[in-house]
Motif scaffolding. Structure first.
Motif, PDB file in Angstrom:
ATOM      1  N   GLU A  93       0.937  -1.212  -0.003  1.00  0.00           N
ATOM      2  CA  GLU A  93      -0.074  -0.177  -0.020  1.00  0.00           C
ATOM      3  C   GLU A  93       0.891   1.172  -0.066  1.00  0.00           C
ATOM      4  OE1 GLU A  93      -2.750  -0.364   3.222  1.00  0.00           O
ATOM      5  OE2 GLU A  93      -3.774  -2.039   2.429  1.00  0.00           O
ATOM      6  N   GLY A  94       2.065   1.053   0.082  1.00  0.00           N
ATOM      7  CA  GLY A  94       2.866   2.282  -0.120  1.00  0.00           C
ATOM      8  C   GLY A  94       3.645   2.743   1.148  1.00  0.00           C
ATOM      9  N   TYR A  95       3.373   1.965   2.287  1.00  0.00           N
ATOM     10  CA  TYR A  95       4.121   2.578   3.491  1.00  0.00           C
ATOM     11  C   TYR A  95       5.428   2.019   3.690  1.00  0.00           C
ATOM     12  CZ  TYR A  95      -0.543   3.348   5.527  1.00  0.00           C
ATOM     13  OH  TYR A  95      -1.634   4.154   5.858  1.00  0.00           O
ATOM     14  N   GLU A  96       6.429   2.926   4.222  1.00  0.00           N
ATOM     15  CA  GLU A  96       7.707   2.644   4.351  1.00  0.00           C
ATOM     16  C   GLU A  96       8.108   2.654   6.147  1.00  0.00           C
ATOM     17  OE1 GLU A  96       9.480   5.937   2.297  1.00  0.00           O
ATOM     18  OE2 GLU A  96       8.850   5.123   0.421  1.00  0.00           O
ATOM     19  N   LEU A  97       8.974   1.953   6.349  1.00  0.00           N
ATOM     20  CA  LEU A  97       9.615   1.718   7.492  1.00  0.00           C
ATOM     21  C   LEU A  97      10.394   3.152   7.862  1.00  0.00           C
ATOM     22  CD1 LEU A  97       9.886   0.195  10.014  1.00  0.00           C
ATOM     23  CD2 LEU A  97      11.865  -0.806   9.384  1.00  0.00           C
ATOM     24  N   LYS A  98       9.891   3.865   8.904  1.00  0.00           N
ATOM     25  CA  LYS A  98      10.683   5.154   9.381  1.00  0.00           C
ATOM     26  C   LYS A  98      11.533   5.134  10.534  1.00  0.00           C
ATOM     27  CE  LYS A  98      10.086  10.011  10.268  1.00  0.00           C
ATOM     28  NZ  LYS A  98       8.978  10.981  10.410  1.00  0.00           N
TER      29      LYS A  98
END
Length: 57
Positions: A37-42
């Motif tokens: 869904e386009g989330y990235e680990l920050k």
């Protein structure tokens, strides 16, 4: 928010390994969905283990 908790009753039995494997599969499934869904680990926090994911936008 997704939260996975170990069941205390399973931690003291032979079912511990299967409980751990099920939790791992749950984590993997949620993370795969969020990445798609386009989330990235920050960031991560270690106590308790927390992953902070963001959706750039």
């Amino acid at each position: 928010m997704f939260e996975f908790k170990a069941q205390a009753s399973l931690l003291n039995t032979k079912g511990f390994l299967s409980n751990l494997q099920a939790a791992s599969k749950g984590y993997q499934s949620v993370l795969e969905t969020l990445y798609r869904e386009g989330y990235e680990l920050k960031s991560t926090l270690l106590n308790p283990t927390t992953l902070i994911l963001v959706k750039p936008g």
